[in-house]
Design a protein around this motif. Structure first.
Motif, PDB file in Angstrom:
ATOM      1  N   CYS A 154       0.814  -1.127   0.121  1.00  0.00           N
ATOM      2  CA  CYS A 154      -0.022   0.089   0.133  1.00  0.00           C
ATOM      3  C   CYS A 154       0.547   1.055   0.059  1.00  0.00           C
ATOM      4  O   CYS A 154       1.964   1.186   0.902  1.00  0.00           O
ATOM      5  CB  CYS A 154      -0.623   0.072   1.175  1.00  0.00           C
ATOM      6  SG  CYS A 154      -2.285  -1.473   1.439  1.00  0.00           S
ATOM      7  N   LEU A 155       0.523   2.323  -1.037  1.00  0.00           N
ATOM      8  CA  LEU A 155       1.569   3.274  -0.958  1.00  0.00           C
ATOM      9  C   LEU A 155       0.575   4.848  -1.096  1.00  0.00           C
ATOM     10  O   LEU A 155      -0.498   5.078  -1.018  1.00  0.00           O
ATOM     11  CB  LEU A 155       1.724   3.076  -2.672  1.00  0.00           C
ATOM     12  CG  LEU A 155       2.217   4.530  -3.429  1.00  0.00           C
ATOM     13  CD1 LEU A 155       3.836   4.534  -2.272  1.00  0.00           C
ATOM     14  CD2 LEU A 155       2.946   5.054  -4.444  1.00  0.00           C
ATOM     15  N   ILE A 156       1.173   5.792  -0.113  1.00  0.00           N
ATOM     16  CA  ILE A 156       1.409   6.804   0.107  1.00  0.00           C
ATOM     17  C   ILE A 156       1.739   8.103  -0.084  1.00  0.00           C
ATOM     18  O   ILE A 156       3.148   7.620   0.261  1.00  0.00           O
ATOM     19  CB  ILE A 156       0.520   7.226   1.760  1.00  0.00           C
ATOM     20  CG1 ILE A 156       0.422   8.343   2.303  1.00  0.00           C
ATOM     21  CG2 ILE A 156       1.748   7.094   2.357  1.00  0.00           C
ATOM     22  CD1 ILE A 156      -0.640   8.281   3.479  1.00  0.00           C
ATOM     23  N   ALA A 157       1.703   9.126  -0.762  1.00  0.00           N
ATOM     24  CA  ALA A 157       2.362   9.954  -1.675  1.00  0.00           C
ATOM     25  C   ALA A 157       1.740  11.475  -0.700  1.00  0.00           C
ATOM     26  O   ALA A 157       1.364  11.862  -0.333  1.00  0.00           O
ATOM     27  CB  ALA A 157       2.354  10.211  -3.081  1.00  0.00           C
ATOM     28  N   SER A 158       3.351  12.470  -0.712  1.00  0.00           N
ATOM     29  CA  SER A 158       3.060  13.131  -0.079  1.00  0.00           C
ATOM     30  C   SER A 158       2.336  14.158  -0.952  1.00  0.00           C
ATOM     31  O   SER A 158       1.780  13.879  -2.131  1.00  0.00           O
ATOM     32  CB  SER A 158       4.403  13.630   0.731  1.00  0.00           C
ATOM     33  OG  SER A 158       5.015  13.592  -1.209  1.00  0.00           O
ATOM     34  N   GLU A 159       1.548  15.174  -0.027  1.00  0.00           N
ATOM     35  CA  GLU A 159       1.117  16.403  -1.278  1.00  0.00           C
ATOM     36  C   GLU A 159       1.797  16.828  -2.478  1.00  0.00           C
ATOM     37  O   GLU A 159       1.843  17.459  -3.523  1.00  0.00           O
ATOM     38  CB  GLU A 159       0.775  17.258  -0.709  1.00  0.00           C
ATOM     39  CG  GLU A 159      -0.051  18.402  -1.684  1.00  0.00           C
ATOM     40  CD  GLU A 159      -0.423  19.516  -0.665  1.00  0.00           C
ATOM     41  OE1 GLU A 159      -1.795  20.122  -0.568  1.00  0.00           O
ATOM     42  OE2 GLU A 159      -0.302  20.144   0.513  1.00  0.00           O
ATOM     43  N   ARG A 160       3.404  17.229  -2.066  1.00  0.00           N
ATOM     44  CA  ARG A 160       3.962  18.083  -2.531  1.00  0.00           C
ATOM     45  C   ARG A 160       4.437  17.054  -4.156  1.00  0.00           C
ATOM     46  O   ARG A 160       4.807  17.145  -5.512  1.00  0.00           O
ATOM     47  CB  ARG A 160       5.862  18.131  -2.169  1.00  0.00           C
ATOM     48  CG  ARG A 160       6.704  18.328  -2.836  1.00  0.00           C
ATOM     49  CD  ARG A 160       8.340  19.093  -1.907  1.00  0.00           C
ATOM     50  NE  ARG A 160       7.771  19.251  -1.793  1.00  0.00           N
ATOM     51  CZ  ARG A 160       9.024  19.697  -0.047  1.00  0.00           C
ATOM     52  NH1 ARG A 160       9.435  19.594  -0.088  1.00  0.00           N
ATOM     53  NH2 ARG A 160       8.691  21.002   0.605  1.00  0.00           N
ATOM     54  N   TRP A 193      -1.851  10.893  -0.444  1.00  0.00           N
ATOM     55  CA  TRP A 193      -3.039  10.769  -1.768  1.00  0.00           C
ATOM     56  C   TRP A 193      -2.076   9.458  -1.857  1.00  0.00           C
ATOM     57  O   TRP A 193      -0.886   8.906  -1.133  1.00  0.00           O
ATOM     58  CB  TRP A 193      -2.649  11.440  -3.100  1.00  0.00           C
ATOM     59  CG  TRP A 193      -2.627  13.152  -2.511  1.00  0.00           C
ATOM     60  CD1 TRP A 193      -2.421  13.898  -2.561  1.00  0.00           C
ATOM     61  CD2 TRP A 193      -3.947  13.210  -3.619  1.00  0.00           C
ATOM     62  NE1 TRP A 193      -2.774  15.302  -2.772  1.00  0.00           N
ATOM     63  CE2 TRP A 193      -3.992  14.919  -3.315  1.00  0.00           C
ATOM     64  CE3 TRP A 193      -5.372  12.434  -3.687  1.00  0.00           C
ATOM     65  CZ2 TRP A 193      -4.938  15.765  -3.751  1.00  0.00           C
ATOM     66  CZ3 TRP A 193      -6.258  12.867  -4.635  1.00  0.00           C
ATOM     67  CH2 TRP A 193      -6.304  14.909  -3.777  1.00  0.00           C
ATOM     68  N   VAL A 194      -3.164   8.645  -1.691  1.00  0.00           N
ATOM     69  CA  VAL A 194      -2.797   7.061  -1.589  1.00  0.00           C
ATOM     70  C   VAL A 194      -3.167   6.583  -3.069  1.00  0.00           C
ATOM     71  O   VAL A 194      -4.311   7.043  -2.994  1.00  0.00           O
ATOM     72  CB  VAL A 194      -4.007   6.306  -0.528  1.00  0.00           C
ATOM     73  CG1 VAL A 194      -4.000   4.676  -0.264  1.00  0.00           C
ATOM     74  CG2 VAL A 194      -3.217   7.046   1.268  1.00  0.00           C
ATOM     75  N   ARG A 195      -2.707   5.468  -3.361  1.00  0.00           N
ATOM     76  CA  ARG A 195      -2.478   5.047  -4.443  1.00  0.00           C
ATOM     77  C   ARG A 195      -3.667   3.201  -4.100  1.00  0.00           C
ATOM     78  O   ARG A 195      -3.261   3.260  -3.220  1.00  0.00           O
ATOM     79  CB  ARG A 195      -1.910   4.161  -5.025  1.00  0.00           C
ATOM     80  CG  ARG A 195      -2.007   3.411  -5.773  1.00  0.00           C
ATOM     81  CD  ARG A 195      -0.463   2.510  -6.962  1.00  0.00           C
ATOM     82  NE  ARG A 195      -1.235   2.150  -8.047  1.00  0.00           N
ATOM     83  CZ  ARG A 195       0.568   2.322  -8.801  1.00  0.00           C
ATOM     84  NH1 ARG A 195       1.597   2.665  -8.615  1.00  0.00           N
ATOM     85  NH2 ARG A 195       0.166   0.474  -9.614  1.00  0.00           N
ATOM     86  N   ARG A 196      -5.067   3.408  -4.714  1.00  0.00           N
ATOM     87  CA  ARG A 196      -6.467   2.731  -4.124  1.00  0.00           C
ATOM     88  C   ARG A 196      -5.358   1.085  -4.775  1.00  0.00           C
ATOM     89  O   ARG A 196      -4.634   1.102  -5.485  1.00  0.00           O
ATOM     90  CB  ARG A 196      -7.360   3.293  -5.895  1.00  0.00           C
ATOM     91  CG  ARG A 196      -8.099   4.358  -5.319  1.00  0.00           C
ATOM     92  CD  ARG A 196      -8.687   4.587  -6.152  1.00  0.00           C
ATOM     93  NE  ARG A 196      -9.752   6.218  -6.532  1.00  0.00           N
ATOM     94  CZ  ARG A 196     -10.042   6.008  -5.592  1.00  0.00           C
ATOM     95  NH1 ARG A 196     -10.710   5.496  -4.733  1.00  0.00           N
ATOM     96  NH2 ARG A 196     -10.861   7.706  -5.709  1.00  0.00           N
ATOM     97  N   PRO A 197      -6.437  -0.031  -4.413  1.00  0.00           N
ATOM     98  CA  PRO A 197      -4.915  -1.483  -4.065  1.00  0.00           C
ATOM     99  C   PRO A 197      -6.110  -1.636  -5.469  1.00  0.00           C
ATOM    100  O   PRO A 197      -6.733  -1.127  -5.428  1.00  0.00           O
ATOM    101  CB  PRO A 197      -5.738  -2.322  -2.647  1.00  0.00           C
ATOM    102  CG  PRO A 197      -6.512  -0.865  -1.339  1.00  0.00           C
ATOM    103  CD  PRO A 197      -6.718   0.775  -2.743  1.00  0.00           C
TER     104      PRO A 197
END
Length: 197
Positions: A154-160, A193-197
């Motif tokens: 599972c991946l989370i990305a910063s706003e930047r 922001w999270v990438r949908r599984p």
């Protein structure tokens, strides 16, 4: 050190930041042997995934965090690779390994990406952007989402990272795969922001 042996790269400024850790690494059922197996598989998956993305593993700085790692990638590499080829490689590697492992030795990963400044102080990575990356990975809202997902990674990305890389990408990244998640942890309260599984 011989004259033809270059010192390994360490961050001294702007770079691409990637972190991951093994979900439920400290589960009481996971013996020292199982934890060692998980760490070995995590490192094998990382090396294979960066190699798959054509980012030489020897070119990046990797810092051990027990149940996970922080990696700093020189800014000359395309940051989009972290959420495309590296992420896809990790997912494939984990799924393949899990098919061959007992239930307690199966691995799932949480991963985070950010762009920012990091410096190596001789002991490890320091900087507010390094702190931010760690807080994204440890955010309760992200952990709760991960707990409801069967995805191997599972991946989370910063706003930047989202604004500068994901949202601006043309063709390689599907921006529709990402959804907003509010992160609140310690002194951090920000969108991610999270990438949908």
């Amino acid at each position: 050190m011989t004259a033809d042996t270059a010192a390994p790269w360490t961050p001294t400024g702007w770079c691409h930041l990637f972190s991951c850790d093994v979900i439920s690494y400290g589960d009481a059922r996971r013996t020292d042997e199982v934890q060692g197996f998980l760490r070995d598989n995590m490192y094998r998956a990382l090396e294979a995934s960066f190699t798959h993305a054509r980012i030489p593993y020897g070119d990046i700085y990797v810092e051990d965090r027990g149940d996970g790692v922080i990696a700093a990638v020189p800014s000359g590499h395309d940051p989009a690779l972290l959420v495309t080829a590296v992420f896809d490689g990790l997912k494939a590697h984990v799924k393949r390994r899990n098919r061959l492992a007992s239930e307690i030795a199966q691995m799932r990963l949480r991963a985070a990406v950010h762009l920012g400044v990091a410096r190596h102080d001789g002991r490890g990575l320091v900087g507010t952007d390094v702190n931010h990356l760690c807080r994204l990975l440890d955010a309760p809202s992200f952990k709760e989402l991960v707990g409801r997902s069967p995805a191997p990674v599972c991946l989370i990305a910063s706003e930047r990272f989202y604004d500068d890389v994901i949202r601006k990408d043309v063709g390689v990244i599907d921006v529709e795969e990402y959804h907003h998640l509010q992160v609140s942890l310690k002194e951090t309260d920000c969108p991610a922001w999270v990438r949908r599984p």
